[in-house]
Design a protein around this motif. Structure first.
Motif, PDB file in Angstrom:
ATOM      1  N   UNK A 113       0.807  -1.220   0.000  1.00 47.06           N
ATOM      2  CA  UNK A 113       0.000   0.000   0.000  1.00 47.06           C
ATOM      3  C   UNK A 113       0.839   1.268   0.000  1.00 47.06           C
ATOM      4  N   UNK A 114       2.064   1.168   0.498  1.00 43.44           N
ATOM      5  CA  UNK A 114       2.915   2.350   0.544  1.00 43.44           C
ATOM      6  C   UNK A 114       3.429   2.702  -0.852  1.00 43.44           C
ATOM      7  N   UNK A 115       3.452   1.723  -1.767  1.00 48.36           N
ATOM      8  CA  UNK A 115       4.048   1.961  -3.080  1.00 48.36           C
ATOM      9  C   UNK A 115       3.056   1.871  -4.229  1.00 48.36           C
ATOM     10  N   UNK A 116       2.056   0.974  -4.117  1.00 48.01           N
ATOM     11  CA  UNK A 116       1.159   0.753  -5.250  1.00 48.01           C
ATOM     12  C   UNK A 116       0.005   1.759  -5.264  1.00 48.01           C
ATOM     13  N   UNK A 117      -0.407   2.133  -6.471  1.00 48.10           N
ATOM     14  CA  UNK A 117      -1.505   3.110  -6.601  1.00 48.10           C
ATOM     15  C   UNK A 117      -2.822   2.428  -6.237  1.00 48.10           C
ATOM     16  N   UNK A 118      -3.836   3.238  -5.840  1.00 46.84           N
ATOM     17  CA  UNK A 118      -5.145   2.649  -5.538  1.00 46.84           C
ATOM     18  C   UNK A 118      -5.692   1.847  -6.726  1.00 46.84           C
ATOM     19  N   UNK A 119      -5.509   2.382  -7.943  1.00 47.48           N
ATOM     20  CA  UNK A 119      -6.029   1.674  -9.127  1.00 47.48           C
ATOM     21  C   UNK A 119      -5.426   0.274  -9.229  1.00 47.48           C
ATOM     22  N   UNK A 120      -4.112   0.205  -9.013  1.00 47.56           N
ATOM     23  CA  UNK A 120      -3.433  -1.083  -9.158  1.00 47.56           C
ATOM     24  C   UNK A 120      -3.928  -2.067  -8.095  1.00 47.56           C
ATOM     25  N   UNK A 121      -4.074  -1.590  -6.865  1.00 49.14           N
ATOM     26  CA  UNK A 121      -4.517  -2.462  -5.771  1.00 49.14           C
ATOM     27  C   UNK A 121      -5.965  -2.906  -6.006  1.00 49.14           C
ATOM     28  N   UNK A 122      -6.817  -1.959  -6.420  1.00 48.19           N
ATOM     29  CA  UNK A 122      -8.228  -2.306  -6.610  1.00 48.19           C
ATOM     30  C   UNK A 122      -8.412  -3.232  -7.826  1.00 48.19           C
ATOM     31  N   UNK A 123      -7.505  -3.133  -8.798  1.00 48.64           N
ATOM     32  CA  UNK A 123      -7.520  -4.088  -9.916  1.00 48.64           C
ATOM     33  C   UNK A 123      -7.337  -5.513  -9.398  1.00 48.64           C
ATOM     34  N   UNK A 124      -6.461  -5.644  -8.390  1.00 42.60           N
ATOM     35  CA  UNK A 124      -6.254  -6.972  -7.793  1.00 42.60           C
ATOM     36  C   UNK A 124      -7.522  -7.456  -7.113  1.00 42.60           C
ATOM     37  N   UNK A 125      -8.217  -6.531  -6.424  1.00 47.97           N
ATOM     38  CA  UNK A 125      -9.492  -6.889  -5.779  1.00 47.97           C
ATOM     39  C   UNK A 125     -10.447  -7.438  -6.840  1.00 47.97           C
ATOM     40  N   UNK A 126     -10.545  -6.705  -7.948  1.00 48.18           N
ATOM     41  CA  UNK A 126     -11.455  -7.109  -9.020  1.00 48.18           C
ATOM     42  C   UNK A 126     -11.070  -8.486  -9.552  1.00 48.18           C
ATOM     43  N   UNK A 127      -9.777  -8.688  -9.811  1.00 49.17           N
ATOM     44  CA  UNK A 127      -9.412  -9.961 -10.447  1.00 49.17           C
ATOM     45  C   UNK A 127      -9.558 -11.134  -9.470  1.00 49.17           C
ATOM     46  N   UNK A 128      -9.256 -10.915  -8.179  1.00 48.63           N
ATOM     47  CA  UNK A 128      -9.482 -11.991  -7.194  1.00 48.63           C
ATOM     48  C   UNK A 128     -10.973 -12.321  -7.085  1.00 48.63           C
ATOM     49  N   UNK A 129     -11.800 -11.287  -7.038  1.00 46.32           N
ATOM     50  CA  UNK A 129     -13.246 -11.526  -6.903  1.00 46.32           C
ATOM     51  C   UNK A 129     -13.786 -12.268  -8.119  1.00 46.32           C
ATOM     52  N   UNK A 130     -13.321 -11.865  -9.306  1.00 44.96           N
ATOM     53  CA  UNK A 130     -13.757 -12.546 -10.537  1.00 44.96           C
ATOM     54  C   UNK A 130     -13.350 -14.020 -10.511  1.00 44.96           C
ATOM     55  N   UNK A 131     -12.138 -14.268 -10.031  1.00 43.74           N
ATOM     56  CA  UNK A 131     -11.644 -15.641  -9.960  1.00 43.74           C
ATOM     57  C   UNK A 131     -12.539 -16.487  -9.039  1.00 43.74           C
ATOM     58  N   UNK A 132     -12.914 -15.897  -7.892  1.00 44.46           N
ATOM     59  CA  UNK A 132     -13.777 -16.612  -6.942  1.00 44.46           C
ATOM     60  C   UNK A 132     -15.155 -16.859  -7.537  1.00 44.46           C
ATOM     61  N   UNK A 133     -15.688 -15.854  -8.231  1.00 43.02           N
ATOM     62  CA  UNK A 133     -17.009 -15.995  -8.861  1.00 43.02           C
ATOM     63  C   UNK A 133     -16.978 -17.112  -9.897  1.00 43.02           C
ATOM     64  N   UNK A 134     -15.921 -17.133 -10.671  1.00 38.81           N
ATOM     65  CA  UNK A 134     -15.784 -18.134 -11.728  1.00 38.81           C
ATOM     66  C   UNK A 134     -15.719 -19.538 -11.131  1.00 38.81           C
ATOM     67  N   UNK A 135     -14.887 -19.665 -10.090  1.00 36.42           N
ATOM     68  CA  UNK A 135     -14.711 -20.967  -9.434  1.00 36.42           C
ATOM     69  C   UNK A 135     -16.021 -21.471  -8.839  1.00 36.42           C
ATOM     70  N   UNK A 136     -16.794 -20.542  -8.261  1.00 37.44           N
ATOM     71  CA  UNK A 136     -18.032 -20.945  -7.586  1.00 37.44           C
ATOM     72  C   UNK A 136     -19.216 -20.990  -8.556  1.00 37.44           C
ATOM     73  N   UNK A 137     -18.984 -20.594  -9.811  1.00 39.83           N
ATOM     74  CA  UNK A 137     -20.073 -20.564 -10.783  1.00 39.83           C
ATOM     75  C   UNK A 137     -21.129 -19.527 -10.457  1.00 39.83           C
ATOM     76  N   UNK A 138     -20.680 -18.382  -9.936  1.00 36.98           N
ATOM     77  CA  UNK A 138     -21.605 -17.328  -9.506  1.00 36.98           C
ATOM     78  C   UNK A 138     -21.497 -16.154 -10.471  1.00 36.98           C
ATOM     79  N   UNK A 139     -22.616 -15.684 -10.965  1.00 38.06           N
ATOM     80  CA  UNK A 139     -22.610 -14.532 -11.875  1.00 38.06           C
ATOM     81  C   UNK A 139     -22.669 -13.227 -11.107  1.00 38.06           C
ATOM     82  N   UNK A 140     -22.317 -12.136 -11.787  1.00 37.27           N
ATOM     83  CA  UNK A 140     -22.359 -10.807 -11.159  1.00 37.27           C
ATOM     84  C   UNK A 140     -23.750 -10.456 -10.641  1.00 37.27           C
TER      85      UNK A 140
END
Ligand SMILES: [Zn+2]
Length: 427
Positions: A113-140
């Motif tokens: 958090x001291x070095x990465x921009x909010x956009x970069x960190x929140x992109x990780x949130x998005x990609x982790x959440x998408x991965x979990x949704x995909x694995x669980x077969x859950x749509x948006x």
């Protein structure tokens, strides 16, 4: 379903009565209709009408206990999902949870958090959440909302971090609106310790230990309504729960205890002041003291560990204490004492019934908690400590994601929203 959140009031009195019934079932369920009647004073026919409607829109489900007794009602936990995100200085965890805030699956990784921009960190949130949704077969479309805890003061209404001390670029960055664009669901942002407090309230130590399985408040005498959660790690903060609700203060800074001054201490803090609690008792300070002790020949255990290339962590110091190293024992007791002295002041002021300790320093073990306890009891008034319980969190690092899920559920299942969720499309 989620499109119907917010906006004008629902017709009829769904927004109050249905919301009230649903909340009682959420808090105390599974319940029979008679249980609901006892707690609300509503007529049997009224309860039955609202319950039928809540069943038909899929927010509740029935549970027939063995032996064919009366049906019990509970939240239809699989009717949708929420995402809980715990963002730390160096690590991020994203969990997919059901509508009772039980973790279905989670995933995490390093972040800076001291070095990465909010956009970069929140992109990780998005990609982790998408991965979990995909694995669980859950749509948006099945996502009821996303909650995220930030290690900084937060303006809860705006969903932004405010003056975070060590997160450049995050000051007033629109976290909630950035993520809600990605997920097209409501997003709620709060301080990480407030979120941990929600987890303790519903699923942890302050919930009486029975989760939501108990049949009623009277069956859970251990349930606490006014308590503190302290996160003690690199930073130190407190979450304040009063009568079951998070107290955020007028600007969202309530519980920011890490920068309370310790009299007579000149240790420089990252905030620019000296003698702050976290500069004296945080995990960095502890590691520095332990390293000095080993350099000065006061701890054979730590000297050996450093020699072997181990990093000084709370867990290592706990191991040293368990192995009988006097200096490790002293360090643990000293850390607990400094924290306990500050907590004693809060106890005298706030009179909580429980203090739950979480964060990296809990790895120091029970001796650390005992030292906190001793300081608090010694320095607080007898009345304030008469029934006070001080204990380590049982949820530990799960508290961040579970609490973030509860934050979402509390919001989307507020009285008004339950009323709206029950409307017919043709209403
Ligand atoms: Zn400070």
């Amino acid at each position: 379903m989620k499109e119907s959140f917010g906006g004008e009031e629902a017709p009829f009195n769904y927004s109050t009565t249905a919301g009230r019934i649903f909340k009682i079932i959420r808090d105390l369920g599974p319940l029979t209709a008679a249980d609901i009647g006892r707690r609300t004073g509503l007529a049997k026919s009224t309860i039955s009408a609202y319950v039928d409607r809540l069943l038909s829109v899929g927010l509740l489900r029935e549970e027939i206990p063995e032996g064919g007794k009366r049906r019990r009602l509970k939240v239809a936990e699989s009717a949708g999902y929420v995402v809980g995100v715990a963002l730390g200085q160096t690590h991020i965890t994203v969990a997919l949870c059901d509508l009772e805030a039980e973790i279905i699956d989670s995933i995490g990784g390093p972040v800076d958090l001291a070095r990465e921009s909010p956009e970069k960190v929140l992109e990780k949130v998005v990609s982790y959440a998408r991965e979990l949704e995909l694995k669980a077969g859950v749509g948006n479309e099945a996502l009821f909302g996303l909650g995220i805890g930030l290690p900084s003061p937060v303006d809860y209404g705006l969903g932004v971090a405010v003056n975070p001390p060590v997160m450049p670029g995050w000051d007033r960055f629109p976290v909630a609106s950035y993520l809600s664009k990605e997920f097209t669901c409501p997003v709620f942002v709060d301080n990480d310790v407030n979120i941990m407090a929600l987890a303790e309230r519903d699923k942890g130590a302050a919930g009486g230990g029975a989760g939501r399985e108990g049949a009623g408040l009277q069956d859970r005498p251990g349930r606490r309504s006014s308590f503190l959660v302290v996160k003690a790690g690199t930073g130190i903060g407190a979450g304040i729960v009063i009568d079951g609700e998070i107290y955020r203060g007028c600007k969202g800074a309530a519980g920011d205890i890490g920068h309370i001054g310790i009299d007579g201490d000149e240790t420089l803090c990252r905030c620019g002041n000296s003698g702050c609690l976290e500069a004296v008792a945080g995990s960095r300070a502890l590691a520095a003291r332990a390293e000095a002790a080993s350099r000065e020949g006061r701890s054979a255990f730590l000297a050996e560990a450093l020699e072997a290339g181990e990093a000084i962590t709370p867990a290592l110091i706990a191991r040293g204490a368990a192995a009988g190293d006097d200096e490790c024992v002293r360090q643990i007791i000293a850390s607990g004492k400094v924290l306990g002295d500050v907590l004693a002041k809060l106890v005298n002021f706030f009179n909580p019934s429980m203090i739950v300790v979480n964060g990296g320093l809990t790895a120091l073990g029970e001796r650390f908690i005992a030292s906190i306890r001793e300081s608090v009891y010694r320095r607080s008034t007898p009345l304030a400590t008469a029934d006070l319980i001080i204990r380590k969190s049982a949820l530990l690092d799960k508290a961040g994601t579970i609490g973030a899920a509860i934050l979402v559920l509390d919001e989307v299942f507020s009285h008004r929203n339950v009323g709206r969720l029950m409307r017919d499309p043709e209403d």
